[in-house]
Write an enzyme that holds these catalytic residues in place. Structure first.
Site, PDB file in Angstrom:
ATOM      1  N   CYS A   3       0.885  -1.151   0.000  1.00 10.32           N
ATOM      2  CA  CYS A   3       0.000   0.000   0.000  1.00 10.32           C
ATOM      3  C   CYS A   3       0.928   1.208   0.000  1.00 10.32           C
ATOM      4  O   CYS A   3       2.141   1.059  -0.032  1.00 10.32           O
ATOM      5  CB  CYS A   3      -0.906   0.024   1.228  1.00 10.32           C
ATOM      6  SG  CYS A   3      -2.079  -1.353   1.329  1.00 10.32           S
ATOM      7  N   ARG A  51      -4.454   2.074  -1.471  1.00 10.05           N
ATOM      8  CA  ARG A  51      -4.635   0.839  -0.730  1.00 10.05           C
ATOM      9  C   ARG A  51      -4.754  -0.375  -1.642  1.00 10.05           C
ATOM     10  O   ARG A  51      -5.479  -0.357  -2.632  1.00 10.05           O
ATOM     11  CB  ARG A  51      -5.894   0.951   0.147  1.00 10.05           C
ATOM     12  CG  ARG A  51      -6.155  -0.250   1.041  1.00 10.05           C
ATOM     13  CD  ARG A  51      -7.227   0.084   2.080  1.00 10.05           C
ATOM     14  NE  ARG A  51      -7.490  -1.057   2.939  1.00 10.05           N
ATOM     15  CZ  ARG A  51      -8.578  -1.818   2.872  1.00 10.05           C
ATOM     16  NH1 ARG A  51      -9.535  -1.522   2.012  1.00 10.05           N
ATOM     17  NH2 ARG A  51      -8.740  -2.848   3.672  1.00 10.05           N
ATOM     18  N   SER A  53      -6.263  -3.788  -1.122  1.00 12.99           N
ATOM     19  CA  SER A  53      -7.210  -4.330  -0.145  1.00 12.99           C
ATOM     20  C   SER A  53      -6.904  -5.788   0.158  1.00 12.99           C
ATOM     21  O   SER A  53      -7.046  -6.655  -0.707  1.00 12.99           O
ATOM     22  CB  SER A  53      -8.646  -4.184  -0.661  1.00 12.99           C
ATOM     23  OG  SER A  53      -8.945  -2.823  -0.912  1.00 12.99           O
ATOM     24  N   ILE A  55      -7.094  -6.949   4.077  1.00  9.81           N
ATOM     25  CA  ILE A  55      -7.914  -7.181   5.260  1.00  9.81           C
ATOM     26  C   ILE A  55      -9.101  -6.236   5.239  1.00  9.81           C
ATOM     27  O   ILE A  55      -8.943  -5.029   5.047  1.00  9.81           O
ATOM     28  CB  ILE A  55      -7.093  -6.950   6.552  1.00  9.81           C
ATOM     29  CG1 ILE A  55      -5.898  -7.910   6.593  1.00  9.81           C
ATOM     30  CG2 ILE A  55      -7.951  -7.125   7.793  1.00  9.81           C
ATOM     31  CD1 ILE A  55      -4.958  -7.665   7.759  1.00  9.81           C
ATOM     32  N   ASN A  76       0.308   1.774   6.042  1.00  7.91           N
ATOM     33  CA  ASN A  76       0.830   0.892   5.009  1.00  7.91           C
ATOM     34  C   ASN A  76       1.442  -0.322   5.695  1.00  7.91           C
ATOM     35  O   ASN A  76       2.370  -0.184   6.492  1.00  7.91           O
ATOM     36  CB  ASN A  76       1.900   1.621   4.181  1.00  7.91           C
ATOM     37  CG  ASN A  76       2.693   0.674   3.295  1.00  7.91           C
ATOM     38  OD1 ASN A  76       2.200  -0.368   2.874  1.00  7.91           O
ATOM     39  ND2 ASN A  76       3.930   1.036   3.009  1.00  7.91           N
ATOM     40  N   GLY A  77       0.934  -1.509   5.400  1.00  9.42           N
ATOM     41  CA  GLY A  77       1.508  -2.718   5.979  1.00  9.42           C
ATOM     42  C   GLY A  77       0.476  -3.571   6.678  1.00  9.42           C
ATOM     43  O   GLY A  77      -0.713  -3.516   6.360  1.00  9.42           O
ATOM     44  N   GLU A  78       0.940  -4.344   7.640  1.00  8.79           N
ATOM     45  CA  GLU A  78       0.062  -5.260   8.358  1.00  8.79           C
ATOM     46  C   GLU A  78       0.502  -5.381   9.811  1.00  8.79           C
ATOM     47  O   GLU A  78       1.697  -5.506  10.100  1.00  8.79           O
ATOM     48  CB  GLU A  78       0.071  -6.647   7.701  1.00  8.79           C
ATOM     49  CG  GLU A  78      -0.907  -7.627   8.326  1.00  8.79           C
ATOM     50  CD  GLU A  78      -0.941  -8.964   7.606  1.00  8.79           C
ATOM     51  OE1 GLU A  78      -1.590  -9.887   8.125  1.00  8.79           O
ATOM     52  OE2 GLU A  78      -0.295  -9.089   6.541  1.00  8.79           O
ATOM     53  N   ASP A 101      -7.018  -3.984  10.476  1.00  5.92           N
ATOM     54  CA  ASP A 101      -5.973  -3.785  11.486  1.00  5.92           C
ATOM     55  C   ASP A 101      -5.673  -2.307  11.702  1.00  5.92           C
ATOM     56  O   ASP A 101      -5.180  -1.916  12.757  1.00  5.92           O
ATOM     57  CB  ASP A 101      -4.701  -4.545  11.110  1.00  5.92           C
ATOM     58  CG  ASP A 101      -4.155  -4.187   9.738  1.00  5.92           C
ATOM     59  OD1 ASP A 101      -4.888  -3.576   8.937  1.00  5.92           O
ATOM     60  OD2 ASP A 101      -2.995  -4.532   9.458  1.00  5.92           O
TER      61      ASP A 101
END
Length: 219
Positions: A3, A51, A53, A55, A76-78, A101
């Site tokens: 992202c 983004r 997509s 999650i 940006n990330g998880e 998240d």
């Protein structure tokens, strides 16, 4: 997983941030997030996201805010441990309206303030705006998997983004090569943080939190 985020903060200035400028910054990183675009502009703060997509495909639109819209996050990330954080925050009285998240970050900050970063486990580059305190925070994961560049202009405006090209859209940023960075690139075949190839544009080092308040930057 990719992202992208970008933004501008010129706290203390009376000049509004043009939406067209932030849109252009977002457009340069469309390859990082082809699924969705988001923009938040309020007075002298602007956050943008592109983004991919992964999650919460339906309600995970960013930038994302808390209930009273005083705190905004572009992410940006998880966050790998967000399900556990979510349950802990629910037990402390927080209410969630999405399954993403990113919303967990918002409530983590509400609960623990700047110490929220110590709760996160993941790969991320995140921008968080606290309107009540008038401060912007940029944070990067401990290993530095997700990139984040920033610069401060002569009028104390802060400009940031996931890639250099998004910063270079801003008309106040000069494209002057940093000789030390060029030397390091020719020696190491990459430019180590906090330098970038351009003068006065820096990489936020891995595991660092940047706080921008009243025109001042503290890392």
């Amino acid at each position: 997983m990719m992202c992208g985020i970008c933004g501008i903060a010129n706290i203390g200035s009376e000049e509004p941030i043009p939406e067209s400028l932030l849109s252009s910054m977002c457009q340069t990183i469309i390859h990082r997030g082809p699924d969705d675009k988001g923009i938040f502009i309020e007075k002298n703060i602007a956050l943008g996201t592109r983004r991919l997509s992964i999650i919460d495909l339906e309600s995970g639109h960013q930038p994302l805010s808390n209930e009273d819209r005083s705190i905004w996050v572009a992410h940006n990330g998880e966050i790998y441990n967000f399900p556990d954080l979510r349950e802990e925050l629910k037990s402390r009285g927080h209410t969630f309206r999405t399954k993403t998240d990113t919303e967990t970050i918002v409530h983590c900050y509400e609960e623990w303030g700047e110490d929220f970063v110590h709760r996160l486990r993941g790969m991320y580059a995140t921008a968080l705006w606290d309107g009540g305190r008038g401060q912007l925070m940029l944070v990067r994961d401990r290993i530095g998997i997700k990139p984040l560049y920033y610069t401060q202009l002569e009028d104390q405006t802060l400009v940031f983004g996931s890639e250099l090209k998004s910063l270079l859209v801003h008309p106040g940023i000069k494209r002057s090569i940093e000789p030390k960075a060029l030397d390091l690139f020719l020696t190491l075949e990459y430019v180590p943080a906090p330098l970038s190839i351009f003068k006065n544009i820096y990489k936020l080092p891995a595991g660092c939190l940047l706080i921008y308040k009243q025109g001042q930057v503290q890392i």
